[in-house]
Design a protein around this motif. Structure first.
Motif, mmCIF file in Angstrom:
data_model
loop_
_atom_site.group_PDB
_atom_site.id
_atom_site.type_symbol
_atom_site.label_atom_id
_atom_site.label_comp_id
_atom_site.label_asym_id
_atom_site.label_seq_id
_atom_site.Cartn_x
_atom_site.Cartn_y
_atom_site.Cartn_z
ATOM 1 N N LEU A 79 0.703 -1.258 0.053
ATOM 2 C CA LEU A 79 -0.148 0.134 -0.190
ATOM 3 C C LEU A 79 0.977 1.285 0.096
ATOM 4 O O LEU A 79 1.749 1.456 0.656
ATOM 5 C CB LEU A 79 -0.972 0.165 1.259
ATOM 6 C CG LEU A 79 -2.140 -1.304 1.301
ATOM 7 C CD1 LEU A 79 -2.900 -0.571 2.523
ATOM 8 C CD2 LEU A 79 -2.658 -1.263 0.105
ATOM 9 N N THR A 80 0.514 2.344 -0.976
ATOM 10 C CA THR A 80 1.096 3.546 -0.712
ATOM 11 C C THR A 80 0.255 4.193 0.485
ATOM 12 O O THR A 80 -0.845 3.980 0.902
ATOM 13 C CB THR A 80 0.596 4.305 -1.933
ATOM 14 O OG1 THR A 80 0.955 3.698 -3.143
ATOM 15 C CG2 THR A 80 0.931 5.835 -1.930
ATOM 16 N N THR A 81 1.127 4.787 1.158
ATOM 17 C CA THR A 81 0.812 5.384 2.735
ATOM 18 C C THR A 81 1.304 6.736 2.735
ATOM 19 O O THR A 81 2.154 7.361 2.268
ATOM 20 C CB THR A 81 0.840 4.638 3.697
ATOM 21 O OG1 THR A 81 2.702 4.439 3.741
ATOM 22 C CG2 THR A 81 0.746 3.108 3.684
ATOM 23 N N THR A 82 0.477 7.456 3.941
ATOM 24 C CA THR A 82 1.075 8.704 4.274
ATOM 25 C C THR A 82 1.444 8.341 5.819
ATOM 26 O O THR A 82 0.629 7.813 6.435
ATOM 27 C CB THR A 82 0.177 9.761 4.037
ATOM 28 O OG1 THR A 82 0.500 10.933 4.912
ATOM 29 C CG2 THR A 82 -1.083 9.569 4.499
ATOM 30 N N ARG A 83 2.675 8.459 6.068
ATOM 31 C CA ARG A 83 3.111 7.716 7.208
ATOM 32 C C ARG A 83 3.661 8.553 8.411
ATOM 33 O O ARG A 83 4.774 9.686 8.076
ATOM 34 C CB ARG A 83 4.211 6.855 6.756
ATOM 35 C CG ARG A 83 5.140 6.002 8.062
ATOM 36 C CD ARG A 83 6.050 5.100 7.555
ATOM 37 N NE ARG A 83 7.249 5.766 6.922
ATOM 38 C CZ ARG A 83 8.236 5.247 6.194
ATOM 39 N NH1 ARG A 83 8.365 3.882 5.941
ATOM 40 N NH2 ARG A 83 9.301 5.884 5.747
ATOM 41 N N SER A 84 3.312 8.412 9.682
ATOM 42 C CA SER A 84 3.879 9.037 10.762
ATOM 43 C C SER A 84 3.802 8.170 12.118
ATOM 44 O O SER A 84 2.947 7.551 12.413
ATOM 45 C CB SER A 84 3.463 10.433 11.042
ATOM 46 O OG SER A 84 4.013 10.946 12.097
ATOM 47 N N SER A 85 4.936 7.761 12.782
ATOM 48 C CA SER A 85 4.747 6.774 13.755
ATOM 49 C C SER A 85 4.199 7.549 15.050
ATOM 50 O O SER A 85 4.841 8.215 15.608
ATOM 51 C CB SER A 85 6.282 6.351 14.022
ATOM 52 O OG SER A 85 6.424 5.755 15.197
#
Lengths: 344, 344
Positions: free
Chosen positions: B291-297
């Motif tokens: 999946l393409t994602t917009t990521r922040s932990s």
């Protein structure tokens, strides 16, 4: 200082003071600030805290939260904690969660118990040579054990699932389906639940005069990587397993990936059974091939642990009640008869 | 009462008392019990607690744990809590986790703050019409906000991710790929993060003179079921979306299932972008179509929140530092050009 005295001191009605303390928007910010400052200065405690002070109770239950390198197991811990939290809220108790190194839980328990912030403790992550039962009794606080000791000088209250029965039943099913090469991807066998699961699996094998091939047995963490690594290793052997049993749905994710990468279809080329703690995001029925599991809800266990601990704190459970839950074996499509060997 | 006095009273060496209090196995059970009883009776507090008493600090930070019908979101909460816990442990702080009804967080905060068990508070789950900034200041305790208010009378310390930028970038990518029918499966839009994400998505559409079809927009919970239900509804329409954007990897599980059931291939027939909180068991690269994602932990955010809150408690962070993290847009196989319409 009670609500009436605090109200008199402030020249406000008890209703206004109560509303301010409970955050109702009808009270303007300046009044709320005055009330909260007075409450702090006079040591006034609203409702539940006042009651707890009167009874000498903190209104809190404590447990350790394993933190560190193996922190991925927190999916399991989080599920257990949600159960504990639901009951605590319903019973108006706080949770004191003490982050703790899994290798040094004793000092965490002592700190929690002697700090005066908790009325009772939940002890978990019991190990094979665990002697904390003495400690728990020395601490002089109500407690309950999630799990069981392997030896204890006298009875103590616990809630455990029958991990031995779970893996015994799972392996017996695989044997009935004709499997003999069975791979066991267990949890960390320094922990009691994994020791009991191994014993259950072994017992089923021994009843058929069989044993586990050491090359098809590993004790590892509850992570996807660990599951994948173990299953890949098993399947790369000259005589690979026709069935695998793993200790967590998180490991099962990795086992399924390993099978896909090896071009093996779950349920046809290789059977799989997983222990299922009923983690809401990893449902066995949602896998491409729905998984056969041995099931017991960690959240329900957390609720029950909190319920019993609070009963003990309140003097309502006074005996050393020992409660053992039996996991269910739920059949789905990931288990099938041993595949017929193709001729070379 | 210090360690020396307690030891003298017991006729034991300070080393033995210290070992007993810290649970070392060298101390026999009877001695340990004597020491612990004396510690309780005299009100002795070992090391850290003694230090905290001396400084008037509880050695704890507090936060609310949402509990109730929507408790499935605890996968996200658990991840955040793990981060907070890791830092708390490293800094020798306890966590007081107060189970709380999401609809009544004010009384929970007041109880936590006035109970004397915590030195500071983390406030989260900010809503659009949230006025708790006044409350936080009235409470007179160090605090930090995870998220941001929509209006506040004066500056306050926070850590937030730029949710607006995250969904703006995601929608802009889909528009660049030619998509115009875009389905938005958002989080609960009574919560601030979801409001900001919607605004970001809308802004990207508006720059192209477009808007969201109300039939392709829903505000829902972070569950698999909600994702599946929304995506199924979108795809059943006469003019279904060619791309979808969802707010959580947990929702994405359901969206992928819905696409499979509709016979649509992710990345070819329908594009998908998910917000990724970096939940360890739901990795976007492990999906059948990554999946393409917009990521922040979330875990990293939890660590940072605890670090800053403890700095504030210790008087090391004294300004109203406002920190905004920018999520990364990570391209994988679930996004592709808008499919060419087949002729009827």
């Amino acid at each position: 200082m009670n609500l009436k005295e605090l109200s008199a001191r402030l020249g406000l009605s008890p209703t206004t003071v109560s509303r301010a303390l409970n955050g109702y928007p009808e009270v303007n910010a300046a009044t709320r600030e005055r009330v909260l400052r007075a409450a702090r200065e006079t040591g006034y405690r609203p409702n539940r805290t006042a009651q707890h002070l009167a009874t000498g109770k903190a209104g809190s239950i404590g447990l350790l939260m394993p933190v560190g390198a193996e922190a991925m197991s927190d999916l399991h811990f989080g599920e257990f904690l949600s159960g504990v939290g639901e009951t605590a809220r319903a019973k108006d108790f706080h949770l004191v969660v003490m982050p703790s190194d899994p290798a040094d839980e004793v000092s965490g328990l002592v700190t929690l118990a002697t700090g005066g912030n908790v009325d009772g403790l939940c002890l978990a992550y019991i190990r094979e040579n665990d002697s904390r039962i003495d400690l728990m009794e020395s601490l002089g606080l109500p407690f309950i054990v999630h799990g069981r000791f392997f030896s204890a000088p006298h009875p103590y209250p616990f809630l455990d699932v029958d991990n031995e029965a779970a893996f015994y039943e799972a392996v017996r099913l695989l044997l009935q389906l004709g499997h003999r090469r069975i791979g066991l991807i267990n949890g960390d066998e320094t922990l009691g639940f994994a020791v009991r699961r191994r014993n259950g699996a072994l017992k089923a094998m021994q009843e058929m005069g069989l044993s586990f091939d050491p090359l098809l047995h590993c004790s590892t963490t509850m992570t996807e990587e660990a599951g994948q690594r173990a299953a890949t290793g098993f399947m790369a052997q000259p005589d690979p397993p026709t069935a695998m049993l793993c200790a967590s749905m998180v490991q099962a994710l990795g086992v399924v990936r390993a099978a896909n990468q090896a071009g093996k279809q779950i349920g046809r080329d290789v059977s799989l059974i997983s222990y299922d703690d009923v983690l809401p995001v990893l449902r066995p029925e949602h896998f491409t091939v729905p998984l056969t599991t041995t099931r017991s809800s960690l959240r329900t266990a957390g609720k029950r642990i909190a319920e019993r601990l609070i009963q003990r704190i309140n003097g309502e459970e006074t005996d050393d009640f020992q409660e053992l839950w039996r996991p269910e074996l739920v059949l789905r499509a990931s288990t099938g008869p041993v595949p017929v060997k193709e001729k070379a």
